[in-house]
Design a protein around this motif. Structure first.
Motif, PDB file in Angstrom:
ATOM      1  N   CYS A 145       1.157   3.485  -3.569  1.00 11.54           N
ATOM      2  CA  CYS A 145       0.544   4.823  -3.642  1.00 11.54           C
ATOM      3  C   CYS A 145       1.596   5.915  -3.796  1.00 11.54           C
ATOM      4  CB  CYS A 145      -0.304   5.080  -2.394  1.00 11.54           C
ATOM      5  SG  CYS A 145      -1.708   3.984  -2.238  1.00 11.54           S
TER       6      CYS A 145
ATOM      7  N   ILE B  44      -4.967   6.133   5.099  1.00 10.97           N
ATOM      8  CA  ILE B  44      -5.201   4.696   5.153  1.00 10.97           C
ATOM      9  C   ILE B  44      -3.964   3.926   5.618  1.00 10.97           C
ATOM     10  CG2 ILE B  44      -5.946   2.661   3.858  1.00 10.97           C
ATOM     11  CD1 ILE B  44      -8.090   4.863   4.258  1.00 10.97           C
TER      12      ILE B  44
ATOM     13  N   VAL C 253       0.840  -1.214   0.000  1.00 12.79           N
ATOM     14  CA  VAL C 253       0.000   0.000   0.000  1.00 12.79           C
ATOM     15  C   VAL C 253       0.869   1.255   0.000  1.00 12.79           C
ATOM     16  CG1 VAL C 253      -1.731   1.310   1.288  1.00 12.79           C
ATOM     17  CG2 VAL C 253      -1.915  -1.173   1.143  1.00 12.79           C
TER      18      VAL C 253
ATOM     19  N   THR D 136      -4.980   7.934   0.506  1.00 12.54           N
ATOM     20  CA  THR D 136      -4.663   6.538   0.832  1.00 12.54           C
ATOM     21  C   THR D 136      -3.403   6.435   1.664  1.00 12.54           C
ATOM     22  OG1 THR D 136      -5.716   5.810  -1.230  1.00 12.54           O
ATOM     23  CG2 THR D 136      -4.274   4.229  -0.134  1.00 12.54           C
TER      24      THR D 136
END
Length: 317
Positions: free
Chosen positions: A252, A279, A248, A275
């Protein structure tokens, strides 16, 4: 840096185009921010207080959680204020400071994830030499190197952006002072600056990622040699949490930073930036606490101790 600029403050457009939906976003982001803070602070507290978690893996997780917490504090409070305010300005120095600390913690996180990959490699592929390879002295040196390198790289990137003249528009099409939306406002040719920043991005993102892939190649080969199914499952479970966060974070960050600012598209980039600014810091405590039995057990022990302490204090009254 401010002396070379006509602009004295920047206006953050943020999510202003969404109108009344900003109130909904405020509630959502506030809840996420509180979860991020409570989750990361819980992990830091548990690792510091529980002696069974005083190992290199959890030491680096503690440093990462601390960095993630600071990382969100740099961005989210101002974003939450802007969602409720019409006055969304940041002074020139404040904008530069925000970018410096954001990039500093972001680069530190990237380097730490690379170091954590090496730690897993040493634990699984070199178990007999693990205590030497990852002694407390080595762990401390690696953590300090990540932090110092992160903020030196951040200083270079921030200087390359804010040494440019800003004499035109001051409207930053983002919810914080990120590199691409700010450098697009520069009143000068930015090719050289962007090229140096791009090379820095490659070094910070691609090099650690390649290192992690190589480490996990050796780890996969070592796991396949384990005869028992339980042994394979245990070895894989220690790496799965780290891999999720790596995918992740690097995915990103690479999408946003490994391309020129001319290809910056506000809507899509803002979504991807959310994100890795919201996130990923949320994912870190959730993944490591839900997937890790040691952390779960330590949290339960801490809750039980707190409950007994509270019960005894009430009893004495």
């Amino acid at each position: 840096m401010a002396n070379s600029s006509c602009v004295t403050e920047f206006f953050l457009l943020g999510f202003s185009s969404l109108g009344e939906l900003q109130l909904v976003l405020f509630v959502v982001f506030l809840c996420l921010y509180l979860i991020i803070l409570s989750g990361n602070i819980t992990i830091i507290s548990v690792i510091c207080l529980d002696h069974s978690l005083h190992t290199p893996m959890y030491f680096f997780l503690c440093v990462l959680s601390t960095s993630e917490t600071c990382y969100t504090i740099v961005i989210l409070p101002k974003m939450l204020i802007n969602l409720l305010s019409v006055l969304r300005t940041l002074s020139f120095v404040s904008c530069a400071s925000q970018m410096y600390f954001f990039l500093g913690f972001a680069v530190t996180n990237s380097l730490l994830l690379g170091v954590m990959g090496y730690d897993r490699y040493a634990a699984i592929c070199q178990p007999l030499h693990y205590t030497i390879l990852m002694s407390w002295r080595v762990c401390g040196q690696l953590a300090v190197t990540c932090i110092i390198s992160g903020f030196l790289i951040s200083l270079l990137g921030t200087t390359l952006v804010f040494s440019l003249p800003f004499c035109g528009s001051n409207k930053v099409n983002h919810y914080f002072c990120d590199i691409s939306p700010v450098i697009r406002l520069a009143y000068a040719e930015t090719y050289i600056n962007e090229l140096v920043i791009f090379i820095g991005g490659v070094l910070v993102l691609v090099v650690p990622l390649i290192f992690i892939f190589i480490s996990y190649g050796f780890i996969a080969a070592a796991i396949l040699k384990i005869s028992s199914v339980e042994g394979k499952r245990k070895a894989f479970s220690t790496c799965a949490s780290h891999l999720i966060v790596v995918i992740v974070h690097y995915g990103c960050a690479s999408f946003v930073y490994l391309r020129p600012s001319a290809k910056y598209t506000s809507g899509k980039d803002r979504l991807v930036t959310v994100t890795y600014t919201v996130i990923t810091p949320l994912l870190n405590p959730v993944v490591y606490s839900l997937r890790n039995k040691d952390v779960q057990l330590a949290i339960r022990k801490m809750i039980e101790k707190a409950r007994l302490r509270f019960y005894n204090s009430v009893k004495t009254l």
